[in-house]
Scaffold this active site. Structure first.
Site, PDB file in Angstrom:
ATOM      1  N   GLY A   1      45.557  56.016  44.916  1.00  0.00           N
ATOM      2  CA  GLY A   1      45.115  56.747  43.778  1.00  0.00           C
ATOM      3  C   GLY A   1      45.756  58.091  43.671  1.00  0.00           C
TER       4      GLY A   1
ATOM      5  N   ASP B   1      65.666  53.906  25.385  1.00  0.00           N
ATOM      6  CA  ASP B   1      65.885  54.182  23.739  1.00  0.00           C
ATOM      7  C   ASP B   1      66.865  54.984  23.411  1.00  0.00           C
ATOM      8  OD1 ASP B   1      64.841  56.571  23.816  1.00  0.00           O
ATOM      9  OD2 ASP B   1      63.031  56.191  22.897  1.00  0.00           O
TER      10      ASP B   1
ATOM     11  N   HIS C   1      58.280  55.127  28.717  1.00  0.00           N
ATOM     12  CA  HIS C   1      59.591  54.987  28.696  1.00  0.00           C
ATOM     13  C   HIS C   1      60.349  55.361  27.470  1.00  0.00           C
ATOM     14  CE1 HIS C   1      59.082  51.653  32.177  1.00  0.00           C
ATOM     15  NE2 HIS C   1      58.720  52.908  32.463  1.00  0.00           N
TER      16      HIS C   1
ATOM     17  N   THR D   1      66.503  58.178  21.984  1.00  0.00           N
ATOM     18  CA  THR D   1      66.174  59.341  21.901  1.00  0.00           C
ATOM     19  C   THR D   1      65.411  59.596  23.182  1.00  0.00           C
ATOM     20  OG1 THR D   1      64.342  58.594  20.645  1.00  0.00           O
ATOM     21  CG2 THR D   1      66.255  59.885  19.361  1.00  0.00           C
TER      22      THR D   1
ATOM     23  N   SER E   1      49.681  61.647  48.023  1.00  0.00           N
ATOM     24  CA  SER E   1      50.338  61.285  49.475  1.00  0.00           C
ATOM     25  C   SER E   1      51.762  60.937  48.965  1.00  0.00           C
ATOM     26  CB  SER E   1      49.555  59.837  49.809  1.00  0.00           C
ATOM     27  OG  SER E   1      49.807  58.979  48.539  1.00  0.00           O
TER      28      SER E   1
ATOM     29  N   ASP F   1      58.735  59.691  21.100  1.00  0.00           N
ATOM     30  CA  ASP F   1      58.789  59.149  19.622  1.00  0.00           C
ATOM     31  C   ASP F   1      58.602  57.849  19.747  1.00  0.00           C
ATOM     32  OD1 ASP F   1      61.225  58.208  20.516  1.00  0.00           O
ATOM     33  OD2 ASP F   1      62.268  59.479  18.865  1.00  0.00           O
TER      34      ASP F   1
ATOM     35  N   HIS G   1      53.251  56.942  39.630  1.00  0.00           N
ATOM     36  CA  HIS G   1      53.416  56.513  41.162  1.00  0.00           C
ATOM     37  C   HIS G   1      52.616  56.884  42.156  1.00  0.00           C
ATOM     38  CE1 HIS G   1      57.526  54.460  40.604  1.00  0.00           C
ATOM     39  NE2 HIS G   1      56.994  54.597  39.563  1.00  0.00           N
ATOM     40  N   ASP G   2      51.843  58.387  41.822  1.00  0.00           N
ATOM     41  CA  ASP G   2      51.043  58.928  42.852  1.00  0.00           C
ATOM     42  C   ASP G   2      49.754  57.807  42.446  1.00  0.00           C
ATOM     43  OD1 ASP G   2      50.004  60.591  44.766  1.00  0.00           O
ATOM     44  OD2 ASP G   2      49.172  61.880  43.613  1.00  0.00           O
TER      45      ASP G   2
HETATM   46  C1  HEM Z   1      54.802  48.166  34.776  1.00  0.00           C
HETATM   47  C2  HEM Z   1      54.820  49.139  35.022  1.00  0.00           C
HETATM   48  C3  HEM Z   1      56.246  49.981  34.956  1.00  0.00           C
HETATM   49  C4  HEM Z   1      57.503  49.661  35.690  1.00  0.00           C
HETATM   50  C5  HEM Z   1      57.733  48.308  36.455  1.00  0.00           C
HETATM   51  C6  HEM Z   1      58.191  50.928  35.623  1.00  0.00           C
HETATM   52  C7  HEM Z   1      59.668  50.791  35.910  1.00  0.00           C
HETATM   53  C8  HEM Z   1      60.507  51.756  35.969  1.00  0.00           C
HETATM   54  C9  HEM Z   1      61.957  51.923  36.120  1.00  0.00           C
HETATM   55  C10 HEM Z   1      62.609  50.839  36.957  1.00  0.00           C
HETATM   56  C11 HEM Z   1      62.334  53.059  35.847  1.00  0.00           C
HETATM   57  C12 HEM Z   1      63.795  53.693  36.076  1.00  0.00           C
HETATM   58  C13 HEM Z   1      63.781  54.421  37.567  1.00  0.00           C
HETATM   59  C14 HEM Z   1      65.295  55.062  38.019  1.00  0.00           C
HETATM   60  O1  HEM Z   1      65.958  53.941  37.956  1.00  0.00           O
HETATM   61  O2  HEM Z   1      65.317  55.996  38.464  1.00  0.00           O
HETATM   62  C15 HEM Z   1      61.314  53.973  35.091  1.00  0.00           C
HETATM   63  C16 HEM Z   1      61.352  55.209  34.872  1.00  0.00           C
HETATM   64  C17 HEM Z   1      60.343  55.738  34.171  1.00  0.00           C
HETATM   65  N1  HEM Z   1      59.040  55.488  34.092  1.00  0.00           N
HETATM   66 FE1  HEM Z   1      58.429  53.688  34.559  1.00  0.00          FE
HETATM   67  N2  HEM Z   1      57.624  52.074  34.946  1.00  0.00           N
HETATM   68  C18 HEM Z   1      56.491  51.358  34.646  1.00  0.00           C
HETATM   69  C19 HEM Z   1      55.334  52.155  34.167  1.00  0.00           C
HETATM   70  C20 HEM Z   1      55.401  53.485  34.006  1.00  0.00           C
HETATM   71  C21 HEM Z   1      54.209  54.189  33.377  1.00  0.00           C
HETATM   72  C22 HEM Z   1      52.845  53.710  33.632  1.00  0.00           C
HETATM   73  C23 HEM Z   1      54.680  55.636  33.275  1.00  0.00           C
HETATM   74  C24 HEM Z   1      54.090  56.813  33.178  1.00  0.00           C
HETATM   75  C25 HEM Z   1      52.982  57.043  32.107  1.00  0.00           C
HETATM   76  C26 HEM Z   1      56.183  55.565  33.839  1.00  0.00           C
HETATM   77  C27 HEM Z   1      57.020  56.499  33.340  1.00  0.00           C
HETATM   78  C28 HEM Z   1      58.270  56.522  33.492  1.00  0.00           C
HETATM   79  C29 HEM Z   1      59.345  57.551  33.039  1.00  0.00           C
HETATM   80  C30 HEM Z   1      59.178  58.895  32.229  1.00  0.00           C
HETATM   81  C31 HEM Z   1      60.723  57.229  33.576  1.00  0.00           C
HETATM   82  C32 HEM Z   1      62.035  57.845  33.456  1.00  0.00           C
HETATM   83  C33 HEM Z   1      62.135  58.654  34.755  1.00  0.00           C
HETATM   84  C34 HEM Z   1      63.299  59.626  34.359  1.00  0.00           C
HETATM   85  O3  HEM Z   1      64.056  59.629  33.467  1.00  0.00           O
HETATM   86  O4  HEM Z   1      63.878  60.298  35.538  1.00  0.00           O
HETATM   87  N3  HEM Z   1      56.463  54.168  33.951  1.00  0.00           N
HETATM   88  N4  HEM Z   1      60.128  53.131  35.235  1.00  0.00           N
END
Ligand code: HEM
Length: 349
Positions: A80, A213, A190, A215, A84, A220, A67-68
């Site tokens: 980038g 998922d 994810h 786990t 911020s 994994d 997000h940053d």
């Molecule tokens: C098309 C791009 C992406 C979309 C639309 C997206 C969307 C989301 C959404 C909706 C969540 C749930 C957030 C919540 O309800 O708190 C999430 C969680 C997460 N996203 Fe993404 N994401 C994207 C790409 C990425 C990328 C590129 C990364 C890292 C390289 C990432 C890492 C994560 C992680 C680790 C979580 C879990 C956070 C937690 O358990 O607190 N995501 N994402």
């Protein structure tokens, strides 16, 4: 006697404007990797994450990394990885950054301890890498330093939303300079994902969240496998977000997505490279300094990392023993080793 300028005095004191999020802070270009300093910063970050591997704050830090950096626009070189989102409440409070508040507050306390010595942008970078590495199986990604903090907020609406059409998702990644293959690799984060915020129509199990998922605290291949196998009606405690299913099905990304189900090493390599690229977005970041010895080696998956062609998900004998509605498929894909994991039968899939 020579009169010192305010800037020079600030450099000596190293603490002018510390902790303020409204005024520009002292920012000093790093000229080399002070690994003793960075190991202290690592210690402070890990203190915030807590002793649990792949902790909630560690996972949130992986998302914060994206997000940053993900606000970057190659056309005008704005946005980038510039800290911020951590510096400005106005950006942190945009809906795209829902549920990142806790990790931002945790990392602000780290910054307050080291302000004047390191930037917020580098702290976010290191936290994302440590968050990844702290999950069993998570890659040990090279760490680079020298990013400067922005003095203005970025627009979080540049980040893709989980219900946006695939054309938007792809064009938002292209705007950052990322390829479709990199999108398929990065979305694999994810594997440790949980959803906390959602439309009111979808209950999300409060602070426990709903996992992407079976786990969520392990790095994994289950995310790739289970998103493909169970795109709708996932088992209790899990959810699927639209974007994940869309990436698994879109002709521009589905081949890579499917390949990763049985290629742990290939995914780790592609993910690592894409994370490094993201962490270097911006012309000002062309010459960042490599800082070895800070991010520890990867922790192997319990039972060993899957080998190429074998995702280690077992041989398909685990399902169908639940409530009589299961389909007994066990979700094995030629696995004969690794983590023998039988998915719960969903009964509805
Ligand atoms: C098309 C791009 C992406 C979309 C639309 C997206 C969307 C989301 C959404 C909706 C969540 C749930 C957030 C919540 O309800 O708190 C999430 C969680 C997460 N996203 Fe993404 N994401 C994207 C790409 C990425 C990328 C590129 C990364 C890292 C390289 C990432 C890492 C994560 C992680 C680790 C979580 C879990 C956070 C937690 O358990 O607190 N995501 N994402």
């Amino acid at each position: 006697m020579r009169i010192l300028s305010t800037t020079t005095i600030c450099l000596i004191l190293s603490s002018c404007l510390a902790g303020s999020s409204a005024v520009p802070t002292l920012e000093r270009r790093q000229t080399g990797c002070d690994s003793a300093l960075w190991n202290r910063v690592k210690g402070a970050i890990m203190e915030q994450f807590g002793s649990r591997p792949c902790s909630p704050l560690g996972r949130a830090a992986i998302r914060l990394y994206f997000h940053d950096a993900g606000t970057y626009d190659t056309k005008d070189d704005t946005g980038g990885p510039n800290g911020s989102v951590m510096r400005f409440d106005s950006e942190a409070n945009q809906p795209q950054n829902n549920h990142l508040r806790d990790v931002i507050l945790a990392l602000r306390t780290v910054y307050d301890r080291f302000s004047g010595q390191v930037s917020r942008a580098d702290i976010i970078n290191l936290a994302g890498l440590l968050g990844t590495q702290s999950c069993p199986g998570g890659a040990s990604i090279p760490f680079f330093i020298g990013r400067k903090d922005s003095t203005t907020p970025d627009d979080a609406s540049r980040l893709p939303g989980d219900t946006e059409p695939m054309d938007n998702i792809i064009s938002k990644f292209q705007r950052q300079g990322l390829t479709n293959k990199q999108l398929a690799a990065l979305i694999g984060a994810h594997t440790t994902g949980k959803r906390f915020s959602s439309p009111p129509s979808e209950p999300v199990n409060g602070n426990a969240g709903l996992a992407f998922d079976s786990t969520p605290e392990v790095w994994d291949l289950n995310y790739y496998n289970e998103t493909l196998q169970q795109p709708t009606s996932p088992p209790l405690g899990q959810t699927r977000i639209q974007v994940d299913v869309a990436i698994s099905r879109d002709p521009r990304t589905k081949n890579e997505f499917a390949r990763y189900v049985t290629d742990f090493d290939g995914w780790t390599k592609d993910f690592t490279e894409a994370m490094v690229v993201m962490g270097k977005f911006g012309r000002a970041n062309a010459n960042l300094i490599k800082c070895d010895g800070v991010v520890p080696a990867a922790i192997p998956l319990p039972g060993g990392n899957p080998t190429p062609g074998n995702n280690g998900l077992g041989n398909g004998n685990g399902g169908g023993n639940g409530n009589g509605n299961g389909n007994g498929n066990g979700k094995g894909i030629g696995g004969t080793g690794g983590v023998a994991l039988a998915l719960p039968a969903s009964g509805t899939f």
